[in-house]
Motif scaffolding. Structure first.
Motif, short mmCIF file in Angstrom:
data_model
loop_
_atom_site.label_atom_id
_atom_site.label_comp_id
_atom_site.label_asym_id
_atom_site.label_seq_id
_atom_site.Cartn_x
_atom_site.Cartn_y
_atom_site.Cartn_z
N LEU A 77 0.85 -1.19 0.00
CA LEU A 77 0.00 0.00 0.00
C LEU A 77 0.89 1.25 0.00
O LEU A 77 1.99 1.22 0.54
CB LEU A 77 -0.88 0.00 1.25
N THR A 78 0.45 2.32 -0.62
CA THR A 78 1.24 3.55 -0.59
C THR A 78 0.80 4.44 0.57
O THR A 78 -0.30 4.29 1.10
CB THR A 78 1.11 4.36 -1.89
N SER A 96 -0.06 7.45 0.33
CA SER A 96 -1.22 8.20 -0.14
C SER A 96 -2.50 7.38 -0.04
O SER A 96 -3.56 7.90 0.32
CB SER A 96 -1.01 8.65 -1.59
N ASP A 97 -2.41 6.08 -0.35
CA ASP A 97 -3.57 5.18 -0.19
C ASP A 97 -4.05 5.20 1.26
O ASP A 97 -5.25 5.30 1.54
CB ASP A 97 -3.20 3.74 -0.56
N ALA A 98 -3.11 5.09 2.19
CA ALA A 98 -3.45 5.04 3.61
C ALA A 98 -4.10 6.35 4.04
O ALA A 98 -5.12 6.36 4.75
CB ALA A 98 -2.21 4.76 4.44
N ASP A 99 -3.52 7.46 3.62
CA ASP A 99 -4.09 8.76 3.98
C ASP A 99 -5.50 8.91 3.42
O ASP A 99 -6.40 9.41 4.11
CB ASP A 99 -3.20 9.88 3.43
N SER A 100 -5.72 8.46 2.21
CA SER A 100 -7.03 8.62 1.57
C SER A 100 -8.12 7.88 2.33
O SER A 100 -9.25 8.38 2.47
CB SER A 100 -6.96 8.12 0.12
N ILE A 101 -7.81 6.70 2.82
CA ILE A 101 -8.80 5.93 3.58
C ILE A 101 -9.24 6.70 4.81
O ILE A 101 -10.43 6.88 5.09
CB ILE A 101 -8.22 4.55 3.98
N THR A 116 -11.01 10.23 3.87
CA THR A 116 -12.36 10.08 3.33
C THR A 116 -13.37 9.82 4.43
O THR A 116 -14.46 10.39 4.46
CB THR A 116 -12.39 8.94 2.30
N TYR A 163 4.01 8.55 -2.91
CA TYR A 163 4.03 7.27 -3.63
C TYR A 163 4.93 6.23 -2.96
O TYR A 163 5.13 5.16 -3.51
CB TYR A 163 4.47 7.49 -5.08
N VAL A 188 5.95 3.21 -0.95
CA VAL A 188 5.23 1.97 -0.68
C VAL A 188 5.57 1.49 0.73
O VAL A 188 6.73 1.50 1.15
CB VAL A 188 5.61 0.90 -1.73
#
Length: 402
Positions: free
Chosen positions: A285-286, A288-293, A296, A336, A338
């Motif tokens: 997971l990146t 940014s992915d973690a932050d987005s979860i 949101t 980005y 990982v």
């Protein structure tokens, strides 16, 4: 390297760290590096002191034995705490930068390519200017981040030390929450947190606990100032326990009133964010992915609150003025990087400005495992609800009380 048994980690752990650093030095065509960041000195050698406002440096040559430049008073910390055998201390009446330049020449590094940490808090611009003026035959290069590349992934030894820090964190939080009652002061709560952390084996943290109550919860990075807690208050706590300079951090919230719809919703949003993030957090997971979860879920609220910061940050070794490693890696939009096994984060889905006037928080310190993630803590995440009164200045009926 001196073999000794009284250090935080076994000798092979420090040997690995130095070997990996030298590999990165080779990649960057450096003959030596001058390390001045207190956290990096601790990571590489076990050296620590509260006197890090004075110049101190570990010089790691690519092929020969490392040596340290310290204030003469601090040399005992090298001799008694670390594996380093070679020191060149300077007296208070001496010149630290001249001592560094002279010692580089003594060990044949004055004509070499030498890296230094240009962004180190404790290697100020005026000293950097002087070394550029004095180090004329060699080549100086910025190597900031060369040690941090190793620090971002914690070894099993480091994870064990962070568990001891977590024990202190939990003990401090439990003591603080237990102390919260109408009539006590923020200072009283802070004192109990400190007592809890330190009697549980914790050491002085990089930042003392954040304790705010009532309208003061809206002040960023404020902490205790003697305010007396009142019925109807919300109390926000954020603390980091420390052991051997490794930290784990936690936010919790207490209510001196019945649970209200707004507070119940805020609690649910933060717990949901932590639960859903931890369900998917894993290598690959990146950031940014973690932050987005997290972002949101927190943004989808009906109480007007915001997540005004990054969603989390790397945590580990720290000295004042900050307990985080966010300058190494943060959970934030646009990143980005990982995630990898061994990374550790303080995840902070806190909510600033619930109904425009309160800040509340629930957070967790987690580590990335080979298949997912795991928390360092066992303390439940619910708000601590104490009191039967209404919210201060609010006539809304509550939903829950204990």
């Amino acid at each position: 390297m001196r073999m000794r048994e009284d250090m935080t980690f076994p000798a092979e752990e420090y040997e690995r760290r130095i070997d990996e650093l030298r590999h990165r030095m080779q990649q960057r065509l450096l003959d030596a590096v001058v390390i001045t960041d207190p956290e990096n000195l601790m990571y590489l050698t076990d050296y620590q002191t509260t006197g890090y406002s004075f110049f101190q440096a570990l010089v790691v040559p690519l092929e020969s034995e490392p040596f340290m430049i310290t204030r003469q008073m601090e040399e005992s910390n090298v001799l008694e705490r670390t594996w380093v055998e070679i020191t060149r201390p300077y007296p208070d009446t001496g010149d630290a930068i001249q001592q560094l330049v002279t010692t580089l020449k003594e060990f044949g590094l004055d004509t070499k390519s030498v890296g230094y940490e240009r962004n180190s808090y404790f290697f100020p611009a005026y000293q950097q200017d002087r070394i550029h003026t004095s180090f004329r035959a060699g080549h100086l290069m910025d190597c900031f981040g060369i040690v941090e590349q190793g620090r971002v992934r914690k070894s099993s030894y480091e994870i064990d030390v962070m568990r001891r820090a977590a024990h202190a964190t939990e003990a401090g939080m439990r003591a603080g929450l237990a102390a919260i009652e109408p009539g006590v002061t923020e200072n009283d709560v802070a004192a109990e947190i400190a007592r809890g952390m330190f009697t549980a084996g914790g050491e002085y943290p990089a930042v003392m606990p954040y304790v705010t109550s009532g309208p003061r919860t809206m002040i960023g990075h404020a902490t205790w100032e003697g305010r007396e807690l009142q019925s109807g208050d919300a109390v926000f706590l954020e603390i980091a326990g420390c052991y051997r300079r490794y930290h784990t951090a936690m936010m919790r919230t207490a209510l001196l009133h019945e649970m209200t719809p707004a507070m119940a919703h805020a609690e649910e949003r933060m717990k949901t964010a932590l639960r859903e993030l931890k369900a998917v957090l894993r290598p690959g997971l990146t950031v940014s992915d973690a932050d987005s979860i997290v972002r949101t879920i927190i943004s989808d609220n009906n109480v007007g609150a915001e997540l005004v910061t990054r969603a989390g940050y790397s945590i580990g070794i720290a000295f004042p003025p900050s307990w985080d490693e966010g300058y190494i890696l943060s959970l934030m939009p646009g990143g980005y990087t990982v995630l990898e096994e061994g990374m550790t984060f303080h995840v902070i889905p806190w909510m600033w400005g619930v109904e425009g006037r309160r800040t509340v928080g629930i957070s967790d310190t987690i580590r990335i495992t080979d298949t997912g993630c795991a928390s360092f803590f066992e303390l439940d995440e619910d708000f601590t609800v104490k009191g039967m009164g209404d919210v201060a200045g609010d006539e809304t009926a509550g939903l829950r009380a204990v």
